[in-house]
Design a protein around this motif. Structure first.
Motif, PDB file in Angstrom:
ATOM      1  N   ALA A  10      48.839  21.516  65.643  1.00 42.50           N
ATOM      2  CA  ALA A  10      48.532  22.306  64.258  1.00 42.50           C
ATOM      3  C   ALA A  10      48.831  23.779  64.120  1.00 42.50           C
ATOM      4  CB  ALA A  10      47.258  21.640  63.891  1.00 42.50           C
ATOM      5  N   TRP A  11      49.333  24.055  63.033  1.00 41.54           N
ATOM      6  CA  TRP A  11      49.440  25.541  62.710  1.00 41.54           C
ATOM      7  C   TRP A  11      50.831  26.418  63.180  1.00 41.54           C
ATOM      8  CZ3 TRP A  11      44.204  25.469  65.310  1.00 41.54           C
ATOM      9  CH2 TRP A  11      43.229  25.087  64.325  1.00 41.54           C
ATOM     10  N   LEU A  12      51.441  25.531  64.387  1.00 38.82           N
ATOM     11  CA  LEU A  12      52.539  26.216  65.160  1.00 38.82           C
ATOM     12  C   LEU A  12      54.033  25.735  65.037  1.00 38.82           C
ATOM     13  CD1 LEU A  12      50.532  26.489  68.557  1.00 38.82           C
ATOM     14  CD2 LEU A  12      50.736  28.176  66.901  1.00 38.82           C
ATOM     15  N   GLY A  13      54.666  26.520  65.289  1.00 36.06           N
ATOM     16  CA  GLY A  13      56.112  26.227  65.226  1.00 36.06           C
ATOM     17  C   GLY A  13      56.917  26.385  66.443  1.00 36.06           C
ATOM     18  N   SER A  14      58.173  26.259  66.563  1.00 38.52           N
ATOM     19  CA  SER A  14      58.870  26.220  67.691  1.00 38.52           C
ATOM     20  C   SER A  14      58.622  27.279  68.603  1.00 38.52           C
ATOM     21  CB  SER A  14      60.506  25.968  67.368  1.00 38.52           C
ATOM     22  OG  SER A  14      60.830  27.034  66.610  1.00 38.52           O
ATOM     23  N   GLY A 128      45.245  21.851  49.723  1.00 40.53           N
ATOM     24  CA  GLY A 128      45.994  20.982  50.470  1.00 40.53           C
ATOM     25  C   GLY A 128      46.563  21.213  51.983  1.00 40.53           C
ATOM     26  N   THR A 129      46.043  22.266  52.498  1.00 47.08           N
ATOM     27  CA  THR A 129      46.550  22.745  53.846  1.00 47.08           C
ATOM     28  C   THR A 129      45.252  22.822  54.700  1.00 47.08           C
ATOM     29  OG1 THR A 129      46.658  24.973  53.214  1.00 47.08           O
ATOM     30  CG2 THR A 129      48.500  23.687  52.928  1.00 47.08           C
ATOM     31  N   TRP A 130      45.376  22.948  55.955  1.00 46.90           N
ATOM     32  CA  TRP A 130      44.299  23.344  56.922  1.00 46.90           C
ATOM     33  C   TRP A 130      44.414  24.592  57.556  1.00 46.90           C
ATOM     34  CZ3 TRP A 130      43.445  20.891  62.426  1.00 46.90           C
ATOM     35  CH2 TRP A 130      42.265  21.373  62.932  1.00 46.90           C
ATOM     36  N   PRO A 131      43.722  25.701  57.210  1.00 46.85           N
ATOM     37  CA  PRO A 131      43.769  26.934  57.781  1.00 46.85           C
ATOM     38  C   PRO A 131      43.878  26.950  59.075  1.00 46.85           C
ATOM     39  CG  PRO A 131      42.512  27.154  55.724  1.00 46.85           C
ATOM     40  CD  PRO A 131      42.712  25.601  56.206  1.00 46.85           C
ATOM     41  N   HIS A 157      48.281  24.380  58.077  1.00 46.72           N
ATOM     42  CA  HIS A 157      49.052  22.932  58.508  1.00 46.72           C
ATOM     43  C   HIS A 157      49.025  21.909  57.351  1.00 46.72           C
ATOM     44  CE1 HIS A 157      50.213  20.126  61.521  1.00 46.72           C
ATOM     45  NE2 HIS A 157      49.615  19.253  60.947  1.00 46.72           N
ATOM     46  N   PRO A 158      49.819  21.389  57.000  1.00 44.64           N
ATOM     47  CA  PRO A 158      50.018  20.190  55.910  1.00 44.64           C
ATOM     48  C   PRO A 158      48.823  19.378  55.931  1.00 44.64           C
ATOM     49  CG  PRO A 158      52.293  20.885  56.634  1.00 44.64           C
ATOM     50  CD  PRO A 158      51.332  21.436  57.575  1.00 44.64           C
ATOM     51  N   GLY A 159      48.010  19.257  54.769  1.00 48.44           N
ATOM     52  CA  GLY A 159      46.892  18.152  55.106  1.00 48.44           C
ATOM     53  C   GLY A 159      47.238  16.913  55.135  1.00 48.44           C
ATOM     54  N   ARG A 160      48.214  16.290  54.547  1.00 46.09           N
ATOM     55  CA  ARG A 160      48.434  14.821  54.457  1.00 46.09           C
ATOM     56  C   ARG A 160      48.866  14.268  55.645  1.00 46.09           C
ATOM     57  NH1 ARG A 160      52.392  12.744  52.004  1.00 46.09           N
ATOM     58  NH2 ARG A 160      53.465  14.413  51.211  1.00 46.09           N
ATOM     59  N   THR A 161      49.397  15.325  56.712  1.00 42.85           N
ATOM     60  CA  THR A 161      49.804  14.857  58.039  1.00 42.85           C
ATOM     61  C   THR A 161      48.706  14.486  58.842  1.00 42.85           C
ATOM     62  OG1 THR A 161      49.797  17.079  58.978  1.00 42.85           O
ATOM     63  CG2 THR A 161      51.766  16.384  57.767  1.00 42.85           C
ATOM     64  N   LEU A 162      47.406  15.153  58.486  1.00 49.03           N
ATOM     65  CA  LEU A 162      46.103  14.828  59.282  1.00 49.03           C
ATOM     66  C   LEU A 162      45.512  13.635  58.750  1.00 49.03           C
ATOM     67  CD1 LEU A 162      45.319  18.491  59.228  1.00 49.03           C
ATOM     68  CD2 LEU A 162      46.238  17.595  61.048  1.00 49.03           C
ATOM     69  N   THR A 163      45.558  13.200  57.635  1.00 46.62           N
ATOM     70  CA  THR A 163      44.603  12.278  57.050  1.00 46.62           C
ATOM     71  C   THR A 163      45.567  10.934  56.732  1.00 46.62           C
ATOM     72  OG1 THR A 163      45.294  13.163  54.699  1.00 46.62           O
ATOM     73  CG2 THR A 163      43.238  13.933  55.739  1.00 46.62           C
ATOM     74  N   GLU A 164      46.760  10.886  56.770  1.00 46.08           N
ATOM     75  CA  GLU A 164      47.659   9.579  56.621  1.00 46.08           C
ATOM     76  C   GLU A 164      47.886   9.097  58.157  1.00 46.08           C
ATOM     77  OE1 GLU A 164      50.430  11.003  52.873  1.00 46.08           O
ATOM     78  OE2 GLU A 164      51.337  10.808  54.949  1.00 46.08           O
TER      79      GLU A 164
END
Length: 234
Positions: A10-14, A128-131, A157-164
């Protein structure tokens, strides 16, 4: 040549893998860190759980990668584990780095019942995001300067990726797997990991470091990834 596809949590990129990638390439392998939709340089892109699964599958297929080692850290174990079951014979090995293990029909927040109210409230309060949580890095083998740099590179972090929920195309137990347990984050294995070890082709490797070993112990993590790609018989 093995192709490592590396996905941070979560929160991180490449860029989270900047100190691991050179070690893998120096050993003669491909190393392809991947930023998931909605994070880092892709911030603002809409994403749900299956978007992140497609991100991983499409990267492998777009580049026509073979002998692939998929590496998922923390949250990203959930989409990476699903992607591993969808790339067929391209997969060489699956590595979970102190991560969640996907369970069919189960979401990230469902695996963290004590934290679920906090995460869902944060998502509702932040569009809709997780800080990013600065306190998450405490006691994880990182000094203040390093934590400051990590937070500077972090994005909500996009919230729906955490709840779906996860949708497994193939049971994780059928896949050759290594689970990396970072001891500063807790010495006990999650029940899902224990079940995976008992019922599947899964080896556990323990690291005496924190939950973000790509920052705290990148060379040791790279060594473990290389061993996972080419385990010594016996």
């Amino acid at each position: 040549m093995t192709e490592f596809v590396l996905v941070a949590g979560a929160w991180l990129g490449s860029s989270a893998w900047d100190e691991v990638v050179p070690e893998l390439r120096a050993a003669g392998h491909g190393a392809r860190p991947l930023t998931l939709s909605g994070l880092a340089e892709r911030q603002g892109e809409r994403a749900g759980q299956q978007t992140h699964v497609r991100d991983v599958v499409e990267e492998v297929e777009r580049l026509d990668l073979r002998d692939v080692v998929l590496v998922g850290h923390s949250y990203s174990g959930i989409p990476v584990g699903q992607a591993a079951g969808r790339i067929g014979e391209r997969l060489r090995h699956l590595v979970f780095v102190d991560s969640n293990v996907p369970v069919d029909g189960e979401s990230f927040v469902a695996q963290w019942p004590e934290g679920r109210p906090m995460v869902e409230a944060a998502i509702a309060a932040n569009g809709g995001t997780w800080p990013p949580l600065a306190e998450a890095y405490a006691g994880q083998g990182l000094d203040e300067a390093r934590v400051a740099r990590i937070l500077a590179d972090s994005t909500p972090h996009p919230g729906r990726t955490l709840t779906e929920p996860a949708e497994l195309a193939r049971p994780i137990e059928e896949l050759p797997t290594t689970y990396v347990k970072c001891l500063l984050a807790g010495e006990e294995l999650d029940v899902r990991v224990t079940q995976l070890v008992a019922g599947g082709d899964c080896r556990v490797v323990r690291m005496d470091t924190g939950h973000w070993p790509m920052f705290s112990s990148p060379r040791e993590l790279a060594r473990i990834l290389l061993e996972a790609a080419d385990p010594t018989p016996g």
